[in-house]
Design a protein around this motif. Structure first.
Motif, PDB file in Angstrom:
ATOM      1  N   LEU A 158     -11.969  44.575  13.780  1.00 50.39           N
ATOM      2  CA  LEU A 158     -13.413  44.494  13.224  1.00 50.39           C
ATOM      3  C   LEU A 158     -14.189  43.604  13.782  1.00 50.39           C
ATOM      4  O   LEU A 158     -13.755  42.370  14.604  1.00 50.39           O
ATOM      5  N   GLY A 159     -15.640  43.692  13.799  1.00 56.88           N
ATOM      6  CA  GLY A 159     -16.528  42.667  14.286  1.00 56.88           C
ATOM      7  C   GLY A 159     -16.381  41.366  13.382  1.00 56.88           C
ATOM      8  O   GLY A 159     -16.263  41.628  12.135  1.00 56.88           O
ATOM      9  N   VAL A 160     -16.589  40.260  13.955  1.00 58.62           N
ATOM     10  CA  VAL A 160     -16.653  38.915  12.902  1.00 58.62           C
ATOM     11  C   VAL A 160     -17.849  38.184  13.407  1.00 58.62           C
ATOM     12  O   VAL A 160     -17.922  37.946  14.707  1.00 58.62           O
ATOM     13  N   VAL A 161     -18.343  37.452  12.582  1.00 58.52           N
ATOM     14  CA  VAL A 161     -19.396  36.412  13.032  1.00 58.52           C
ATOM     15  C   VAL A 161     -18.791  35.091  12.315  1.00 58.52           C
ATOM     16  O   VAL A 161     -18.382  35.129  11.024  1.00 58.52           O
ATOM     17  N   LEU A 162     -19.023  34.103  12.958  1.00 57.85           N
ATOM     18  CA  LEU A 162     -18.545  32.727  12.466  1.00 57.85           C
ATOM     19  C   LEU A 162     -19.923  31.886  12.384  1.00 57.85           C
ATOM     20  O   LEU A 162     -20.659  31.858  13.580  1.00 57.85           O
ATOM     21  N   VAL A 163     -20.200  31.138  11.508  1.00 54.71           N
ATOM     22  CA  VAL A 163     -21.415  30.227  11.241  1.00 54.71           C
ATOM     23  C   VAL A 163     -20.886  28.869  10.431  1.00 54.71           C
ATOM     24  O   VAL A 163     -20.283  28.961   9.649  1.00 54.71           O
ATOM     25  N   ASN A 164     -21.104  27.909  11.322  1.00 58.63           N
ATOM     26  CA  ASN A 164     -20.859  26.425  11.085  1.00 58.63           C
ATOM     27  C   ASN A 164     -22.355  25.792  10.826  1.00 58.63           C
ATOM     28  O   ASN A 164     -23.136  25.867  11.528  1.00 58.63           O
ATOM     29  N   PRO A 165     -22.542  25.131   9.593  1.00 61.51           N
ATOM     30  CA  PRO A 165     -23.955  24.758   9.177  1.00 61.51           C
ATOM     31  C   PRO A 165     -23.994  23.259   9.946  1.00 61.51           C
ATOM     32  O   PRO A 165     -24.781  22.495   9.686  1.00 61.51           O
ATOM     33  N   GLY A 166     -23.009  22.673  10.720  1.00 67.05           N
ATOM     34  CA  GLY A 166     -23.072  21.355  11.342  1.00 67.05           C
ATOM     35  C   GLY A 166     -22.726  20.375  10.433  1.00 67.05           C
ATOM     36  O   GLY A 166     -22.929  19.180  10.808  1.00 67.05           O
ATOM     37  N   ARG A 275     -14.433  39.502  17.744  1.00 67.73           N
ATOM     38  CA  ARG A 275     -13.664  40.666  16.998  1.00 67.73           C
ATOM     39  C   ARG A 275     -12.224  39.952  16.460  1.00 67.73           C
ATOM     40  O   ARG A 275     -11.803  39.119  16.979  1.00 67.73           O
ATOM     41  N   ILE A 276     -11.789  40.489  15.373  1.00 66.30           N
ATOM     42  CA  ILE A 276     -10.483  40.050  14.905  1.00 66.30           C
ATOM     43  C   ILE A 276      -9.406  40.804  15.697  1.00 66.30           C
ATOM     44  O   ILE A 276      -9.458  41.891  16.359  1.00 66.30           O
ATOM     45  N   LEU A 277      -8.437  39.797  15.919  1.00 64.12           N
ATOM     46  CA  LEU A 277      -7.338  40.064  16.889  1.00 64.12           C
ATOM     47  C   LEU A 277      -6.118  40.769  16.044  1.00 64.12           C
ATOM     48  O   LEU A 277      -6.020  40.687  14.813  1.00 64.12           O
ATOM     49  N   PRO A 278      -5.422  41.348  16.919  1.00 62.43           N
ATOM     50  CA  PRO A 278      -4.281  42.435  15.718  1.00 62.43           C
ATOM     51  C   PRO A 278      -3.433  41.494  14.987  1.00 62.43           C
ATOM     52  O   PRO A 278      -3.318  40.050  15.372  1.00 62.43           O
TER      53      PRO A 278
END
Ligand SMILES: C[C@](O)(CO)[C@H](O)COP(=O)(O)OP(=O)(O)OC[C@H]1O[C@@H](n2ccc(N)nc2=O)[C@H](O)[C@@H]1O
Ligand SMILES: Nc1ncnc2c1ncn2[C@@H]1O[C@H](COP(=O)(O)OP(=O)(O)OP(=O)(O)O)[C@@H](O)[C@H]1O
Length: 278
Positions: A158-166, A275-278
């Motif tokens: 699956l596609g994945v987005v990571l967001v960190n607000p700092g 992407r998510i790894l197996p």
């Protein structure tokens, strides 16, 4: 000979806090995944252990013995190496940055010197997230982090987005701020998790019990979650670990890349897609 080991970001797709031990550590039930965004460890034979830190997120990463790379290397006695940590993940971010670096260091030194990995209890001593990072694949994690059950079937890419607000969110403070510590676990039997729809349907009925205390410490986490949830094709938006990093799940890596583009530009936010790894 130089060995390169990937240190993938750890994502708690769910994180149920189900109890607390007498020593204060919490009992967890967590579906853990890894993704194609991460750090790198380079290791080459050398007369003594030494560490250099490079990469876009090197600032602020300790160079001394408290660095988890050196702490992990200390478990591989008799296997000195010149180590380079290429830092791409924000630290204290809930995505296992230092923990995954430690696991990748153990794998790298084991390959470089053809040496056995340390005993599980020594790995756990590096940190509660290190055992699952050493597995480095989709797992159900229990205990305080030492019980690792690899999933029967690999997770879909699956596609994945990571967001960190700092904002650094110290893990101990989040656990300390928990209001309820004996929450329900996930269902005993996990359903098949082989495609986007069943994965997001199952996860929608699970939780991250650390999200509420982390949001009380860093309210910006709420803004991050709302921004991810509003992106096109987002199936789930949730905080990972003890935060502050949040993730979004998408059917494809392309959809995640588009969502990341829409999220970039917020001042101080770190945004990555993969992407998510197996
Ligand atoms: C929140 C998670 O990231 C979920 O994967 C992990 O449980 C935390 O893993 P970690 O950051 O490696 O945690 P450690 O560095 O071992 O512990 C930091 C602090 O978090 C708290 N802690 C950690 C793990 C756990 N099962 N219960 C806890 O109460 C303890 O106060 C501990 O002193
Ligand atoms: N290799 C490393 N990379 C980043 N931080 C490190 C490392 N080694 C030690 N640290 C220290 O550990 C602290 C916690 O950072 P770390 O990246 O381990 O948290 P995390 O593992 O992302 O959090 P969580 O385990 O909750 O997912 C940092 O603030 C830093 O001072």
């Amino acid at each position: 000979m130089t060995v390169r080991e990937f240190a993938p970001a750890k994502i708690n797709l769910s994180l149920h806090v189900t109890g607390r031990r007498a020593d204060g550590y919490h009992l967890l039930d967590s579906l853990v995944a890894f993704c194609s965004v991460g750090d790198w460890i380079l290791a080459g034979k050398a007369p003594e252990m030494r560490l250099a830190v490079a990469g876009p997120r090197a600032e602020g990463v300790p160079l001394g013995p408290e660095n988890l790379v050196l702490r992990a290397a200390g478990l591989m006695a008799g296997a000195p190496a010149a180590l380079t940590l290429e830092k791409h993940l924000p630290a204290a971010a809930g995505i296992g940055g230092g923990s995954s670096d430690a696991a990748a260091t153990l794998r790298a030194l084991s390959r470089l010197h053809d040496a056995p990995l340390p005993a599980p209890e020594a790995v756990l001593g590096l940190g509660a997230d290190v055992p699952v990072c050493l597995a480095g694949r989709g797992c159900r994690m229990g205990g305080i982090g030492e019980r690792i059950a690899p999933l029967e079937a690999p997770l879909p890419p699956l596609g994945v987005v990571l967001v960190n607000p700092g904002i650094d969110v110290p893990t101990p403070a989040v656990f300390k701020a928990l209001a309820v510590r004996d929450n329900a676990p996930m269902p005993e039997a996990l359903p098949p998790l082989r495609a986007f729809d069943p994965v997001v349907a199952f996860l929608a009925a699970q939780r991250n019990d650390l999200e509420a205390p982390a949001r009380a410490i860093a309210p910006a986490i709420g803004e991050v979650l709302a921004a991810i949830a509003a992106t096109k094709g987002c199936g789930l938006a949730r905080m990972s670990g003890s935060g502050a990093t949040c993730f979004g799940l998408y059917e494809t890596e392309a959809a995640a890349a588009s969502a990341a583009e829409a999220l970039r530009g917020r001042s101080g936010w770190w945004v990555a897609a993969g992407r998510i790894l197996p």
